[in-house]
Design an enzyme around this catalytic site. Sequence first.
Site, PDB file in Angstrom:
ATOM      1  N   ALA A 114      56.465  21.380 -12.687  1.00  0.00           N
ATOM      2  CA  ALA A 114      55.935  22.443 -12.396  1.00  0.00           C
ATOM      3  C   ALA A 114      55.479  23.657 -13.025  1.00  0.00           C
ATOM      4  CB  ALA A 114      56.752  22.427 -11.318  1.00  0.00           C
ATOM      5  N   LEU A 168       0.984  -1.374   0.233  1.00  0.00           N
ATOM      6  CA  LEU A 168      -0.041   0.130  -0.194  1.00  0.00           C
ATOM      7  C   LEU A 168       0.803   1.259  -0.046  1.00  0.00           C
ATOM      8  CD1 LEU A 168      -2.208  -0.942   2.897  1.00  0.00           C
ATOM      9  CD2 LEU A 168      -2.655  -1.518   0.324  1.00  0.00           C
ATOM     10  N   ARG A 189       1.861  14.488   6.365  1.00  0.00           N
ATOM     11  CA  ARG A 189       3.408  15.492   7.941  1.00  0.00           C
ATOM     12  C   ARG A 189       4.653  14.887   7.068  1.00  0.00           C
ATOM     13  NH1 ARG A 189       1.390  10.881  12.125  1.00  0.00           N
ATOM     14  NH2 ARG A 189       0.844   9.483  10.034  1.00  0.00           N
ATOM     15  N   ASN A 195       6.569   8.145   9.296  1.00  0.00           N
ATOM     16  CA  ASN A 195       5.365   9.627   8.895  1.00  0.00           C
ATOM     17  C   ASN A 195       5.670  10.108   8.784  1.00  0.00           C
ATOM     18  OD1 ASN A 195       3.272   7.175   8.147  1.00  0.00           O
ATOM     19  ND2 ASN A 195       3.496   7.127  10.338  1.00  0.00           N
ATOM     20  N   ALA A 224      -1.225   4.963  -1.416  1.00  0.00           N
ATOM     21  CA  ALA A 224      -1.118   5.173  -2.285  1.00  0.00           C
ATOM     22  C   ALA A 224      -1.759   6.883  -1.684  1.00  0.00           C
ATOM     23  CB  ALA A 224      -2.628   5.037  -2.286  1.00  0.00           C
ATOM     24  N   LYS A 276       5.728   9.952  -0.428  1.00  0.00           N
ATOM     25  CA  LYS A 276       6.627  10.694   1.061  1.00  0.00           C
ATOM     26  C   LYS A 276       6.913   9.127   0.949  1.00  0.00           C
ATOM     27  CE  LYS A 276       4.078   8.245   4.305  1.00  0.00           C
ATOM     28  NZ  LYS A 276       2.986   7.637   5.856  1.00  0.00           N
ATOM     29  N   SER A 332      54.143  19.732  -9.666  1.00  0.00           N
ATOM     30  CA  SER A 332      53.114  20.570  -9.366  1.00  0.00           C
ATOM     31  C   SER A 332      52.400  21.668 -10.098  1.00  0.00           C
ATOM     32  CB  SER A 332      53.543  20.836  -8.360  1.00  0.00           C
ATOM     33  OG  SER A 332      54.484  19.598  -7.107  1.00  0.00           O
TER      34      SER A 332
END
Length: 430
Positions: free
Chosen positions: A396, A8, A15, A221, A10, A22, A378
Amino acid sequence: MSISVVILAAGQGTRMKSTTPKVLHEISGKSMLFHAIDAAKKISDDITVVLYHQAARIQESIEAHYSGIHFHMQDAVQFPGTGGAMKGVHVTHSKALILNGDMPLVTMNALESLMQGDADINMSVIKLDNPSGYGRVVISEGSVVEIVEEKDCKPEQKEIQTVNAGVYCVKKELLESYIPALSNDNAQKEYYLTDIIKMAVDEGKPVHPVIVEEEEFKGVNSKLDLAHAEEILQRRIKTEWMKAGVSMRLPETIYIDSRATFEGECMLENGVSIQGASHIIASHIKTHSVIEDAYIQNSDVGPMGRIRPNTKLINTHIGNFVEVKKSTLTGVKAGHLAYIGDATVEEGSNIGAGVITCNYDGKNKYQTNIGKNVFVGSDTQLVAPVTIEDDVIIAAGSTINKNVAQGELAISRAPMKTIKGFFYKFFGEK
Protein backbone atom coordinates in the site's frame (compact mmCIF):
# COMPACT_ATOMS: atom_id res chain seq x y z
CA MET A 1 -37.63 -5.37 -52.31
CA SER A 2 -40.10 -3.75 -54.72
CA ILE A 3 -40.39 -0.25 -53.30
CA SER A 4 -38.18 2.83 -53.32
CA VAL A 5 -37.95 5.18 -50.34
CA VAL A 6 -37.39 8.93 -50.48
CA ILE A 7 -36.53 10.66 -47.19
CA LEU A 8 -37.00 14.45 -47.12
CA ALA A 9 -34.23 16.03 -45.04
CA ALA A 10 -33.66 19.42 -46.70
CA GLY A 11 -35.33 21.75 -44.19
CA GLN A 12 -33.52 24.33 -42.08
CA GLY A 13 -35.17 23.32 -38.81
CA THR A 14 -35.05 26.84 -37.38
CA ARG A 15 -37.25 25.91 -34.41
CA MET A 16 -34.47 23.65 -33.09
CA LYS A 17 -32.44 26.84 -32.43
CA SER A 18 -29.20 25.00 -33.08
CA THR A 19 -26.20 25.06 -35.43
CA THR A 20 -26.57 21.27 -35.72
CA PRO A 21 -28.84 20.23 -38.61
CA LYS A 22 -32.22 19.22 -37.25
CA VAL A 23 -32.10 15.67 -38.61
CA LEU A 24 -28.69 15.03 -36.96
CA HIS A 25 -29.95 15.69 -33.44
CA GLU A 26 -29.68 12.43 -31.52
CA ILE A 27 -32.40 10.34 -29.94
CA SER A 28 -31.26 7.38 -27.82
CA GLY A 29 -27.73 7.55 -29.20
CA LYS A 30 -28.55 7.88 -32.88
CA SER A 31 -29.34 10.81 -35.18
CA MET A 32 -33.09 11.03 -35.79
CA LEU A 33 -32.49 10.71 -39.54
CA PHE A 34 -30.67 7.42 -38.93
CA HIS A 35 -33.74 5.99 -37.20
CA ALA A 36 -35.74 6.76 -40.35
CA ILE A 37 -33.02 5.25 -42.56
CA ASP A 38 -32.92 2.10 -40.43
CA ALA A 39 -36.68 1.62 -40.85
CA ALA A 40 -36.40 2.27 -44.59
CA LYS A 41 -33.55 -0.22 -45.06
CA LYS A 42 -35.76 -2.99 -43.71
CA ILE A 43 -38.17 -2.57 -46.62
CA SER A 44 -36.11 -1.15 -49.50
CA ASP A 45 -32.81 -1.40 -51.37
CA ASP A 46 -33.33 1.95 -53.11
CA ILE A 47 -33.17 4.82 -50.61
CA THR A 48 -32.73 8.47 -51.59
CA VAL A 49 -32.18 11.26 -49.06
CA VAL A 50 -33.09 14.76 -50.24
CA LEU A 51 -30.77 17.44 -48.84
CA TYR A 52 -30.29 21.22 -48.96
CA HIS A 53 -29.54 22.96 -45.65
CA GLN A 54 -26.04 21.88 -44.44
CA ALA A 55 -26.18 19.17 -47.10
CA ALA A 56 -22.46 18.33 -47.04
CA ARG A 57 -22.45 17.82 -43.28
CA ILE A 58 -25.50 15.56 -43.35
CA GLN A 59 -24.25 13.53 -46.31
CA GLU A 60 -20.84 13.04 -44.68
CA SER A 61 -22.51 11.81 -41.49
CA ILE A 62 -24.74 9.37 -43.40
CA GLU A 63 -21.84 8.00 -45.47
CA ALA A 64 -19.84 7.38 -42.28
CA HIS A 65 -22.53 4.92 -41.13
CA TYR A 66 -24.28 3.62 -44.27
CA SER A 67 -23.41 2.53 -47.78
CA GLY A 68 -25.63 2.47 -50.85
CA ILE A 69 -27.67 5.57 -49.95
CA HIS A 70 -28.48 7.91 -52.86
CA PHE A 71 -28.54 11.70 -52.43
CA HIS A 72 -30.50 14.40 -54.22
CA MET A 73 -29.80 18.11 -53.72
CA GLN A 74 -32.93 20.24 -53.71
CA ASP A 75 -32.81 23.45 -55.69
CA ALA A 76 -34.52 25.29 -52.86
CA VAL A 77 -33.99 28.71 -54.42
CA GLN A 78 -36.05 27.95 -57.52
CA PHE A 79 -38.19 25.17 -56.08
CA PRO A 80 -38.81 25.62 -52.35
CA GLY A 81 -41.18 23.40 -50.38
CA THR A 82 -41.85 19.68 -50.05
CA GLY A 83 -42.98 19.42 -53.65
CA GLY A 84 -39.84 21.22 -54.77
CA ALA A 85 -37.79 18.69 -52.82
CA MET A 86 -39.13 15.93 -55.08
CA LYS A 87 -38.30 17.70 -58.35
CA GLY A 88 -35.58 15.73 -60.10
CA VAL A 89 -35.73 12.73 -57.75
CA HIS A 90 -35.48 9.42 -59.61
CA VAL A 91 -36.65 6.12 -58.11
CA THR A 92 -35.96 2.56 -59.24
CA HIS A 93 -39.06 0.64 -58.27
CA SER A 94 -42.70 0.89 -59.35
CA LYS A 95 -43.74 2.55 -56.08
CA ALA A 96 -42.07 5.17 -53.91
CA LEU A 97 -42.61 5.73 -50.20
CA ILE A 98 -42.01 9.37 -49.29
CA LEU A 99 -41.30 10.10 -45.62
CA ASN A 100 -39.66 12.79 -43.54
CA GLY A 101 -36.23 12.71 -41.92
CA ASP A 102 -37.59 14.19 -38.70
CA MET A 103 -39.80 11.16 -37.95
CA PRO A 104 -37.50 9.04 -35.76
CA LEU A 105 -40.30 6.95 -34.26
CA VAL A 106 -41.55 5.42 -37.50
CA THR A 107 -41.31 1.62 -37.64
CA MET A 108 -40.99 -0.98 -40.37
CA ASN A 109 -44.52 -2.26 -39.63
CA ALA A 110 -45.94 1.23 -40.01
CA LEU A 111 -44.20 1.71 -43.35
CA GLU A 112 -45.34 -1.72 -44.57
CA SER A 113 -48.95 -0.77 -43.85
CA LEU A 114 -48.59 2.03 -46.42
CA MET A 115 -47.31 -0.36 -49.07
CA GLN A 116 -50.40 -2.58 -49.17
CA GLY A 117 -52.93 -2.68 -52.00
CA ASP A 118 -52.87 -1.30 -55.51
CA ALA A 119 -54.12 2.27 -55.03
CA ASP A 120 -52.31 4.94 -57.02
CA ILE A 121 -51.57 6.73 -53.74
CA ASN A 122 -51.68 5.45 -50.17
CA MET A 123 -51.82 8.41 -47.81
CA SER A 124 -51.05 8.20 -44.09
CA VAL A 125 -53.86 9.58 -41.94
CA ILE A 126 -54.06 10.11 -38.19
CA LYS A 127 -57.34 10.16 -36.31
CA LEU A 128 -57.27 12.75 -33.50
CA ASP A 129 -59.76 13.38 -30.73
CA ASN A 130 -58.85 17.05 -31.00
CA PRO A 131 -57.75 17.88 -34.57
CA SER A 132 -57.69 21.64 -33.94
CA GLY A 133 -54.78 23.30 -35.75
CA TYR A 134 -54.46 20.61 -38.41
CA GLY A 135 -55.67 20.44 -41.98
CA ARG A 136 -58.50 17.91 -42.33
CA VAL A 137 -58.47 14.92 -44.65
CA VAL A 138 -61.93 14.52 -46.13
CA ILE A 139 -62.70 10.84 -46.78
CA SER A 140 -65.72 9.54 -48.71
CA GLU A 141 -66.52 5.90 -49.49
CA GLY A 142 -63.05 4.78 -48.41
CA SER A 143 -61.11 7.28 -50.55
CA VAL A 144 -59.53 10.67 -49.88
CA VAL A 145 -61.56 13.44 -51.46
CA GLU A 146 -59.48 16.45 -50.44
CA ILE A 147 -57.23 18.04 -47.84
CA VAL A 148 -58.70 21.20 -46.35
CA GLU A 149 -56.57 23.60 -44.31
CA GLU A 150 -58.21 24.50 -41.01
CA LYS A 151 -58.62 28.17 -41.93
CA ASP A 152 -60.58 27.06 -45.00
CA CYS A 153 -62.77 24.50 -43.18
CA LYS A 154 -66.52 24.88 -43.17
CA PRO A 155 -68.14 24.36 -39.75
CA GLU A 156 -69.05 20.75 -40.52
CA GLN A 157 -65.53 20.05 -41.80
CA LYS A 158 -64.03 21.21 -38.51
CA GLU A 159 -65.72 18.19 -36.92
CA ILE A 160 -63.61 15.84 -39.09
CA GLN A 161 -61.02 14.01 -36.95
CA THR A 162 -58.76 12.69 -39.71
CA VAL A 163 -55.57 14.68 -40.45
CA ASN A 164 -52.59 14.21 -42.74
CA ALA A 165 -49.61 12.34 -41.23
CA GLY A 166 -47.34 13.44 -44.10
CA VAL A 167 -46.16 10.09 -45.50
CA TYR A 168 -47.22 8.83 -48.92
CA CYS A 169 -46.78 5.73 -51.05
CA VAL A 170 -47.11 6.76 -54.71
CA LYS A 171 -46.87 4.88 -57.98
CA LYS A 172 -43.78 5.86 -59.94
CA GLU A 173 -45.66 6.93 -63.07
CA LEU A 174 -47.80 9.35 -61.04
CA LEU A 175 -44.71 10.95 -59.52
CA GLU A 176 -43.16 11.34 -62.94
CA SER A 177 -46.36 12.97 -64.18
CA TYR A 178 -47.41 15.10 -61.18
CA ILE A 179 -44.14 16.43 -59.70
CA PRO A 180 -43.13 18.38 -62.86
CA ALA A 181 -46.67 19.79 -62.99
CA LEU A 182 -46.63 21.23 -59.46
CA SER A 183 -47.24 24.97 -59.21
CA ASN A 184 -46.20 27.54 -56.62
CA ASP A 185 -49.33 29.62 -57.14
CA ASN A 186 -50.00 30.09 -53.43
CA ALA A 187 -49.39 32.60 -50.67
CA GLN A 188 -46.05 31.06 -49.67
CA LYS A 189 -44.84 30.70 -53.27
CA GLU A 190 -43.79 27.13 -52.47
CA TYR A 191 -44.31 23.80 -54.21
CA TYR A 192 -46.40 21.52 -52.01
CA LEU A 193 -46.27 17.73 -52.19
CA THR A 194 -49.87 17.59 -50.94
CA ASP A 195 -50.98 19.05 -54.29
CA ILE A 196 -50.46 15.62 -55.88
CA ILE A 197 -53.46 14.42 -53.85
CA LYS A 198 -55.70 16.99 -55.56
CA MET A 199 -54.24 16.09 -58.95
CA ALA A 200 -54.99 12.40 -58.41
CA VAL A 201 -58.55 13.06 -57.18
CA ASP A 202 -59.26 15.39 -60.13
CA GLU A 203 -58.16 12.63 -62.52
CA GLY A 204 -60.23 10.00 -60.75
CA LYS A 205 -57.18 8.15 -59.41
CA PRO A 206 -57.84 6.33 -56.12
CA VAL A 207 -56.18 7.85 -53.06
CA HIS A 208 -56.43 5.33 -50.24
CA PRO A 209 -56.28 6.61 -46.63
CA VAL A 210 -54.22 4.44 -44.27
CA ILE A 211 -54.95 5.10 -40.60
CA VAL A 212 -51.67 5.15 -38.65
CA GLU A 213 -50.68 5.72 -35.03
CA GLU A 214 -49.87 9.30 -34.13
CA GLU A 215 -46.89 8.24 -32.03
CA GLU A 216 -45.10 6.53 -34.92
CA PHE A 217 -45.48 9.49 -37.29
CA LYS A 218 -44.61 12.16 -34.75
CA GLY A 219 -42.43 14.88 -36.27
CA VAL A 220 -39.62 16.53 -34.29
CA ASN A 221 -39.36 20.29 -34.79
CA SER A 222 -38.00 21.58 -31.46
CA LYS A 223 -35.91 20.57 -28.49
CA LEU A 224 -39.16 19.91 -26.62
CA ASP A 225 -40.32 17.55 -29.39
CA LEU A 226 -36.90 15.90 -29.23
CA ALA A 227 -37.29 15.22 -25.51
CA HIS A 228 -40.80 13.83 -25.97
CA ALA A 229 -39.63 11.55 -28.80
CA GLU A 230 -36.77 10.25 -26.65
CA GLU A 231 -39.20 9.39 -23.85
CA ILE A 232 -41.29 7.36 -26.30
CA LEU A 233 -38.30 5.59 -27.84
CA GLN A 234 -36.81 4.82 -24.42
CA ARG A 235 -40.10 3.25 -23.36
CA ARG A 236 -40.07 1.07 -26.47
CA ILE A 237 -36.43 0.03 -26.02
CA LYS A 238 -36.83 -0.89 -22.37
CA THR A 239 -40.12 -2.70 -22.96
CA GLU A 240 -38.50 -4.92 -25.61
CA TRP A 241 -35.48 -5.73 -23.44
CA MET A 242 -37.62 -6.53 -20.40
CA LYS A 243 -39.67 -8.87 -22.59
CA ALA A 244 -36.36 -10.47 -23.58
CA GLY A 245 -35.50 -11.15 -19.93
CA VAL A 246 -33.61 -8.07 -18.68
CA SER A 247 -34.66 -7.06 -15.16
CA MET A 248 -34.94 -3.34 -14.44
CA ARG A 249 -35.50 -1.60 -11.13
CA LEU A 250 -37.53 1.57 -11.68
CA PRO A 251 -37.14 1.42 -15.48
CA GLU A 252 -38.33 5.00 -15.93
CA THR A 253 -35.02 6.12 -14.33
CA ILE A 254 -32.85 3.99 -16.65
CA TYR A 255 -31.36 5.05 -20.01
CA ILE A 256 -30.54 2.47 -22.71
CA ASP A 257 -28.94 3.44 -26.01
CA SER A 258 -30.71 2.13 -29.11
CA ARG A 259 -27.45 0.37 -30.11
CA ALA A 260 -26.97 -1.49 -26.80
CA THR A 261 -27.59 -5.24 -26.60
CA PHE A 262 -28.08 -7.80 -23.82
CA GLU A 263 -27.81 -11.54 -23.42
CA GLY A 264 -28.90 -13.83 -20.61
CA GLU A 265 -30.31 -12.73 -17.29
CA CYS A 266 -29.14 -9.16 -16.69
CA MET A 267 -30.14 -6.79 -13.91
CA LEU A 268 -30.15 -2.99 -14.25
CA GLU A 269 -30.78 -1.02 -11.08
CA ASN A 270 -32.29 2.46 -10.92
CA GLY A 271 -30.42 5.36 -12.47
CA VAL A 272 -28.23 3.20 -14.72
CA SER A 273 -27.11 4.60 -18.09
CA ILE A 274 -26.15 2.15 -20.86
CA GLN A 275 -24.58 4.11 -23.71
CA GLY A 276 -23.26 3.34 -27.19
CA ALA A 277 -23.04 -0.18 -28.61
CA SER A 278 -22.47 -1.77 -25.21
CA HIS A 279 -22.99 -5.53 -25.00
CA ILE A 280 -23.89 -6.96 -21.60
CA ILE A 281 -24.13 -10.67 -20.83
CA ALA A 282 -25.53 -12.12 -17.58
CA SER A 283 -24.35 -9.17 -15.50
CA HIS A 284 -25.58 -6.90 -12.71
CA ILE A 285 -25.25 -3.14 -13.20
CA LYS A 286 -25.92 -1.37 -9.93
CA THR A 287 -27.44 1.99 -9.07
CA HIS A 288 -26.29 5.08 -11.00
CA SER A 289 -23.51 3.33 -12.91
CA VAL A 290 -22.58 4.45 -16.44
CA ILE A 291 -21.56 1.97 -19.14
CA GLU A 292 -20.15 3.40 -22.39
CA ASP A 293 -19.42 1.25 -25.46
CA ALA A 294 -18.21 -1.62 -23.29
CA TYR A 295 -18.41 -5.44 -23.20
CA ILE A 296 -19.43 -6.89 -19.84
CA GLN A 297 -19.86 -10.61 -19.17
CA ASN A 298 -20.72 -12.40 -15.90
CA SER A 299 -19.70 -9.31 -13.95
CA ASP A 300 -21.12 -6.69 -11.61
CA VAL A 301 -20.53 -2.96 -11.67
CA GLY A 302 -21.24 -0.28 -9.09
CA PRO A 303 -23.06 1.33 -7.49
CA MET A 304 -21.79 4.50 -9.18
CA GLY A 305 -19.20 2.77 -11.31
CA ARG A 306 -18.11 4.10 -14.67
CA ILE A 307 -17.05 1.80 -17.50
CA ARG A 308 -15.72 3.80 -20.43
CA PRO A 309 -15.32 2.84 -24.12
CA ASN A 310 -13.25 -0.14 -25.32
CA THR A 311 -13.40 -1.86 -21.94
CA LYS A 312 -13.94 -5.58 -21.56
CA LEU A 313 -14.97 -7.07 -18.21
CA ILE A 314 -15.27 -10.85 -17.75
CA ASN A 315 -16.05 -12.50 -14.39
CA THR A 316 -15.07 -9.24 -12.70
CA HIS A 317 -16.30 -7.20 -9.75
CA ILE A 318 -16.18 -3.43 -10.12
CA GLY A 319 -17.26 -1.60 -6.98
CA ASN A 320 -18.43 1.90 -6.15
CA PHE A 321 -16.59 4.90 -7.61
CA VAL A 322 -14.35 2.77 -9.82
CA GLU A 323 -13.60 4.00 -13.34
CA VAL A 324 -12.28 1.67 -16.05
CA LYS A 325 -11.24 2.90 -19.50
CA LYS A 326 -9.94 1.00 -22.55
CA SER A 327 -8.93 -1.99 -20.43
CA THR A 328 -9.49 -5.74 -20.27
CA LEU A 329 -10.15 -7.25 -16.84
CA THR A 330 -10.71 -10.99 -16.44
CA GLY A 331 -11.55 -12.45 -13.05
CA VAL A 332 -10.57 -9.26 -11.22
CA LYS A 333 -11.81 -7.48 -8.08
CA ALA A 334 -11.63 -3.69 -7.91
CA GLY A 335 -13.82 -2.83 -4.95
CA HIS A 336 -13.74 0.94 -4.65
CA LEU A 337 -12.25 4.31 -5.55
CA ALA A 338 -9.87 3.26 -8.32
CA TYR A 339 -8.96 4.33 -11.86
CA ILE A 340 -7.85 1.65 -14.32
CA GLY A 341 -7.01 3.02 -17.76
CA ASP A 342 -5.20 1.47 -20.76
CA ALA A 343 -4.57 -1.71 -18.81
CA THR A 344 -4.81 -5.48 -18.90
CA VAL A 345 -5.48 -7.21 -15.58
CA GLU A 346 -5.58 -11.00 -15.38
CA GLU A 347 -7.41 -13.57 -13.31
CA GLY A 348 -7.27 -13.54 -9.52
CA SER A 349 -5.86 -10.04 -9.16
CA ASN A 350 -7.15 -7.52 -6.63
CA ILE A 351 -7.01 -3.75 -7.10
CA GLY A 352 -7.13 -1.91 -3.78
CA ALA A 353 -8.84 1.35 -2.87
CA GLY A 354 -7.29 4.50 -4.32
CA VAL A 355 -5.20 2.67 -6.92
CA ILE A 356 -4.63 4.51 -10.20
CA THR A 357 -2.84 3.64 -13.41
CA CYS A 358 -0.88 6.73 -14.43
CA ASN A 359 -1.39 6.17 -18.15
CA TYR A 360 -0.91 9.70 -19.55
CA ASP A 361 2.25 11.82 -19.54
CA GLY A 362 0.66 14.88 -21.11
CA LYS A 363 1.44 13.75 -24.66
CA ASN A 364 0.88 10.00 -24.97
CA LYS A 365 -1.05 7.16 -23.36
CA TYR A 366 0.82 4.10 -22.08
CA GLN A 367 -0.13 0.54 -21.15
CA THR A 368 -0.16 -1.16 -17.76
CA ASN A 369 -0.05 -4.97 -17.72
CA ILE A 370 -0.94 -6.79 -14.52
CA GLY A 371 -0.66 -10.58 -14.41
CA LYS A 372 -2.49 -13.25 -12.41
CA ASN A 373 -2.97 -13.28 -8.64
CA VAL A 374 -1.52 -9.82 -8.15
CA PHE A 375 -2.46 -7.93 -4.99
CA VAL A 376 -2.21 -4.18 -5.50
CA GLY A 377 -2.39 -2.42 -2.14
CA SER A 378 -4.42 0.69 -1.50
CA ASP A 379 -3.26 4.14 -2.67
CA THR A 380 -0.79 2.75 -5.19
CA GLN A 381 0.21 4.58 -8.37
CA LEU A 382 1.25 2.41 -11.31
CA VAL A 383 3.27 4.65 -13.66
CA ALA A 384 2.89 3.31 -17.19
CA PRO A 385 4.39 1.80 -19.21
CA VAL A 386 4.82 -0.91 -16.59
CA THR A 387 4.38 -4.70 -16.32
CA ILE A 388 3.52 -6.50 -13.09
CA GLU A 389 4.05 -10.24 -13.50
CA ASP A 390 2.06 -13.04 -11.80
CA ASP A 391 1.93 -13.62 -8.04
CA VAL A 392 3.12 -10.17 -7.00
CA ILE A 393 2.26 -8.07 -3.95
CA ILE A 394 2.39 -4.28 -4.26
CA ALA A 395 2.56 -2.69 -0.82
CA ALA A 396 0.00 0.00 0.00
CA GLY A 397 1.06 3.56 -0.74
CA SER A 398 3.67 2.59 -3.34
CA THR A 399 4.60 4.37 -6.54
CA ILE A 400 5.62 1.72 -9.06
CA ASN A 401 7.55 2.95 -12.09
CA LYS A 402 9.54 -0.19 -12.93
CA ASN A 403 8.52 -3.69 -13.94
CA VAL A 404 7.99 -6.20 -11.11
CA ALA A 405 9.00 -9.84 -11.59
CA GLN A 406 6.92 -12.87 -10.64
CA GLY A 407 6.64 -13.65 -6.94
CA GLU A 408 8.14 -10.35 -5.70
CA LEU A 409 6.98 -7.82 -3.14
CA ALA A 410 7.28 -4.26 -4.42
CA ILE A 411 7.34 -1.44 -1.90
CA SER A 412 8.07 2.23 -2.41
CA ARG A 413 7.64 4.38 0.69
CA ALA A 414 9.47 7.00 2.69
CA PRO A 415 10.44 5.52 6.09
CA MET A 416 7.90 6.33 8.80
CA LYS A 417 9.13 8.27 11.76
CA THR A 418 7.49 9.76 14.87
CA ILE A 419 8.37 12.80 17.00
CA LYS A 420 7.54 12.29 20.62
CA GLY A 421 5.35 14.97 22.25
CA PHE A 422 5.02 17.04 19.06
CA PHE A 423 1.24 17.45 19.50
CA TYR A 424 1.70 19.29 22.78
CA LYS A 425 4.51 21.45 21.42
CA PHE A 426 2.34 22.45 18.45
CA PHE A 427 -1.01 23.05 20.19
CA GLY A 428 0.24 23.68 23.70
CA GLU A 429 -0.29 21.74 26.95
CA LYS A 430 -3.84 20.97 28.03
